[in-house]
Enzyme design. Sequence first.
Site, PDB file in Angstrom:
ATOM      1  CG  ASP A  94      -1.960   0.991   1.308  1.00  0.00           C
ATOM      2  OD1 ASP A  94      -2.383   1.439   0.234  1.00  0.00           O
ATOM      3  OD2 ASP A  94      -2.410   1.328   2.421  1.00  0.00           O
ATOM      4  CG  ASP A 116       0.852   7.543  -3.664  1.00  0.00           C
ATOM      5  OD1 ASP A 116       0.700   8.339  -4.620  1.00  0.00           O
ATOM      6  OD2 ASP A 116       0.362   7.733  -2.543  1.00  0.00           O
ATOM      7  CD  GLU A 146      -3.262   8.318  -5.015  1.00  0.00           C
ATOM      8  OE1 GLU A 146      -3.016   7.274  -4.381  1.00  0.00           O
ATOM      9  OE2 GLU A 146      -3.620   9.385  -4.479  1.00  0.00           O
ATOM     10  N   GLY A 191      -7.686   8.661   6.940  1.00  0.00           N
ATOM     11  CA  GLY A 191      -7.835   8.967   8.361  1.00  0.00           C
ATOM     12  C   GLY A 191      -9.281   9.107   8.813  1.00  0.00           C
ATOM     13  CG  HIS A 233      -6.031   4.817  -1.807  1.00  0.00           C
ATOM     14  ND1 HIS A 233      -4.951   4.377  -1.086  1.00  0.00           N
ATOM     15  CD2 HIS A 233      -5.933   4.245  -3.029  1.00  0.00           C
ATOM     16  CE1 HIS A 233      -4.227   3.569  -1.843  1.00  0.00           C
ATOM     17  NE2 HIS A 233      -4.794   3.470  -3.036  1.00  0.00           N
ATOM     18  CB  SER A 236     -12.563   4.476   6.912  1.00  0.00           C
ATOM     19  OG  SER A 236     -11.720   3.342   6.996  1.00  0.00           O
ATOM     20  CG  ASN A 276      -7.253   1.025  -0.509  1.00  0.00           C
ATOM     21  OD1 ASN A 276      -7.588   0.095  -1.227  1.00  0.00           O
ATOM     22  ND2 ASN A 276      -6.101   1.648  -0.636  1.00  0.00           N
ATOM     23  CB  ILE A 277     -11.639  -0.399   4.718  1.00  0.00           C
ATOM     24  CG1 ILE A 277     -12.704   0.013   3.691  1.00  0.00           C
ATOM     25  CG2 ILE A 277     -12.161  -0.214   6.161  1.00  0.00           C
ATOM     26  CD1 ILE A 277     -13.808  -0.978   3.493  1.00  0.00           C
ATOM     27  CB  SER A 279      -9.673   5.039   9.412  1.00  0.00           C
ATOM     28  OG  SER A 279      -8.539   5.702   8.917  1.00  0.00           O
TER      29      SER A 279
HETATM   30  P1  13P Z   1      -8.960   5.054   5.443  1.00  0.00           P
HETATM   31  O1  13P Z   1      -8.062   5.898   6.285  1.00  0.00           O
HETATM   32  O2  13P Z   1     -10.172   5.830   5.029  1.00  0.00           O
HETATM   33  O3  13P Z   1      -9.317   3.775   6.081  1.00  0.00           O
HETATM   34  O4  13P Z   1      -8.160   4.707   4.087  1.00  0.00           O
HETATM   35  C1  13P Z   1      -7.201   3.687   4.059  1.00  0.00           C
HETATM   36  C2  13P Z   1      -6.396   3.682   2.807  1.00  0.00           C
HETATM   37  O5  13P Z   1      -6.685   4.317   1.830  1.00  0.00           O
HETATM   38  C3  13P Z   1      -5.198   2.818   2.802  1.00  0.00           C
HETATM   39  O6  13P Z   1      -4.459   2.971   1.639  1.00  0.00           O
HETATM   40  O1  G3H Z   2      -2.795   4.768   3.518  1.00  0.00           O
HETATM   41  C1  G3H Z   2      -2.866   4.883   4.698  1.00  0.00           C
HETATM   42  C2  G3H Z   2      -3.143   3.733   5.569  1.00  0.00           C
HETATM   43  O2  G3H Z   2      -4.246   3.987   6.389  1.00  0.00           O
HETATM   44  C3  G3H Z   2      -1.967   3.271   6.349  1.00  0.00           C
HETATM   45  O3  G3H Z   2      -1.493   4.180   7.240  1.00  0.00           O
HETATM   46  O4  G3H Z   2       1.037   4.126   7.189  1.00  0.00           O
HETATM   47  O5  G3H Z   2      -0.230   4.793   9.261  1.00  0.00           O
HETATM   48  O6  G3H Z   2      -0.202   2.432   8.503  1.00  0.00           O
HETATM   49  P1  G3H Z   2      -0.131   3.875   8.088  1.00  0.00           P
HETATM   50 ZN    ZN Z   3      -4.455   4.957   0.849  1.00  0.00          ZN
END
Ligand code: 13P
Ligand code: G3H
Ligand code: ZN
Length: 331
Positions: A94, A116, A146, A191, A233, A236, A276-277, A279
């Site tokens: 990711d 990315d 992206e 977030g 992305h 959430s 993508n989920i 948060s």
């Molecule tokens: P959220 O913060 O909305 O869960 O998005 C997660 C995400 O896009 C990880 O790449």
């Molecule tokens: O893309 C963002 C994701 O929520 C991951 O975040 O790098 O804090 O684990 P993180």
């Molecule tokens: Zn993301």
Amino acid sequence: MAVSYKDLGFVNTRDMFKKAFAGKYAIPAYNFNNMEQLQAIMNACGKSKSPVILQVSAGARKYANATLLRYMGQGAIAMAKDMGYNFPVALHLDHGDTYEQCVSCIDSGFSSVMIDGSHHDYEKNIEITSKVVEYAHKHDVTVEGELGVLSGIEDDVVAAKSIYTQPEQVEDFVKKTGVDSLAISIGTSHGAYKFKPEQCTKGADGILVPPPLRFDILEEIEKRIPGFPIVLHGASSVLPQYVEMINKFGGKLDAAVGIPASELRKAATSAVCKINIDSDGRLVMTAMIRKVFAEVPKEFDPRKYLGPARDELEKMIMDKNQNVLGSAGNA
Ligand code: 13P
Ligand code: G3H
Ligand code: ZN
């Protein structure tokens, strides 16, 4: 020595996305950093018969080590098999930010990577993405690129038009880079604080309702690259029941607002093939752990608070698969 994901039991995302596109649902991409999250994801996807993408972020790599996470993913496949589940699992990098990082993940057994390049200028984004695609495709690993910038609440995602994906760039980008899927920016962000309260209206139940996603941009993109898998992305929902629970048990999450489930449902029936989920899972676990700590202050066995957190996360993921993304039953 390099290892292929094919020997570890993972699949790339090509076939998953083809089926998701035709079936008008989206593949869930859940982030994991620890065993409990991974168990919840695998159990929920096994029970709901859903394909899944296990995501490893930069933060996860720092926290838990990429090699360990890769072995955990491999172990999770063995566990699912033992439990009699059979569903496709992709292991995905990711927000990969360098060519070297993508290569290292591919060589260690990831089946899919995101490069990315969205923070670079357009030409540089094409250059770095193409380089990753060239290496990845030699190993039959799929690549997500992206276009457009997703930001946090400070960057005022709704007001700043220039950060949305520009539909007139997508055809050229996809053609020049050879990516397998494209993450776009249509109003989501990472977030728990995706919108400022003043951007929202109040729903009947007092819950803040954010401005709708820019489905007009998505439609324009779909017209320009018909049949091409799109990724969302920052998707959430920042589920109000868990925000409330966190606050009830001593937390302080003021005005946390996410993407309503109805918007994600709509997106999942379009060209959006991956959602993508991360948060939401964090909120669920924090809510349950806070509840145990508040209700049983003498508890000090991590299994007694991580266990309930894991079980609640499993329920939340099943609900997403069944009622939001529509991936349930499509393993
Ligand atoms: P959220 O913060 O909305 O869960 O998005 C997660 C995400 O896009 C990880 O790449
Ligand atoms: O893309 C963002 C994701 O929520 C991951 O975040 O790098 O804090 O684990 P993180
Ligand atoms: Zn993301």
